[in-house]
Design a protein around this motif. Structure first.
Motif, short mmCIF file in Angstrom:
data_model
loop_
_atom_site.label_atom_id
_atom_site.label_comp_id
_atom_site.label_asym_id
_atom_site.label_seq_id
_atom_site.Cartn_x
_atom_site.Cartn_y
_atom_site.Cartn_z
N GLU A 96 -19.79 -32.20 -26.04
CA GLU A 96 -20.64 -33.37 -26.20
C GLU A 96 -20.93 -33.56 -27.68
OE1 GLU A 96 -24.03 -33.72 -23.66
OE2 GLU A 96 -22.98 -32.74 -22.01
N PHE A 97 -20.79 -34.77 -28.15
CA PHE A 97 -21.03 -35.08 -29.56
C PHE A 97 -22.46 -35.57 -29.72
CE2 PHE A 97 -16.48 -35.08 -29.24
CZ PHE A 97 -16.08 -34.53 -30.44
N ASN A 98 -23.39 -34.62 -29.71
CA ASN A 98 -24.79 -34.96 -29.89
C ASN A 98 -25.23 -34.51 -31.29
OD1 ASN A 98 -25.08 -32.17 -29.68
ND2 ASN A 98 -25.67 -32.25 -27.54
N ASP A 99 -26.50 -34.66 -31.60
CA ASP A 99 -26.99 -34.30 -32.94
C ASP A 99 -26.78 -32.83 -33.26
OD1 ASP A 99 -27.78 -36.90 -33.45
OD2 ASP A 99 -29.85 -36.58 -32.83
N GLU A 100 -27.00 -31.97 -32.29
CA GLU A 100 -26.82 -30.54 -32.52
C GLU A 100 -25.36 -30.21 -32.83
OE1 GLU A 100 -27.37 -26.25 -30.21
OE2 GLU A 100 -28.04 -28.08 -29.24
N MET A 110 -23.12 -32.20 -34.14
CA MET A 110 -22.77 -32.71 -35.46
C MET A 110 -23.37 -31.86 -36.58
SD MET A 110 -20.64 -35.03 -34.88
CE MET A 110 -20.43 -35.58 -36.54
N THR A 111 -24.60 -31.39 -36.39
CA THR A 111 -25.24 -30.53 -37.39
C THR A 111 -24.44 -29.24 -37.55
OG1 THR A 111 -27.41 -31.44 -36.87
CG2 THR A 111 -27.37 -29.31 -37.98
N ASN A 112 -24.05 -28.64 -36.45
CA ASN A 112 -23.25 -27.41 -36.50
C ASN A 112 -21.88 -27.66 -37.11
OD1 ASN A 112 -25.28 -25.88 -35.34
ND2 ASN A 112 -24.52 -26.18 -33.26
#
Length: 48
Positions: A29-33, A35-37
């Motif tokens: 899943e391309f969520n905020d977490e 992308m941050t990682n």
């Protein structure tokens, strides 16, 4: 734009493969977490 029959078949095969991967749980899943990682890993790899 007209897509050739061959190009349509290639696209159809890619879509079918992607759908199978999703059914098998092979996705992220391309969520905020995520992308941050991803950005942190990219920065780490780039600085080496």
């Amino acid at each position: 734009m007209i897509i050739s029959v061959v190009a349509e078949r290639v696209i159809d095969r890619k879509i079918a493969k992607s759908q199978e991967q999703v059914r098998n749980g092979q996705y992220s899943e391309f969520n905020d977490e995520f992308m941050t990682n991803l950005l942190a890993q990219a920065k780490t790899r780039h600085s080496v």
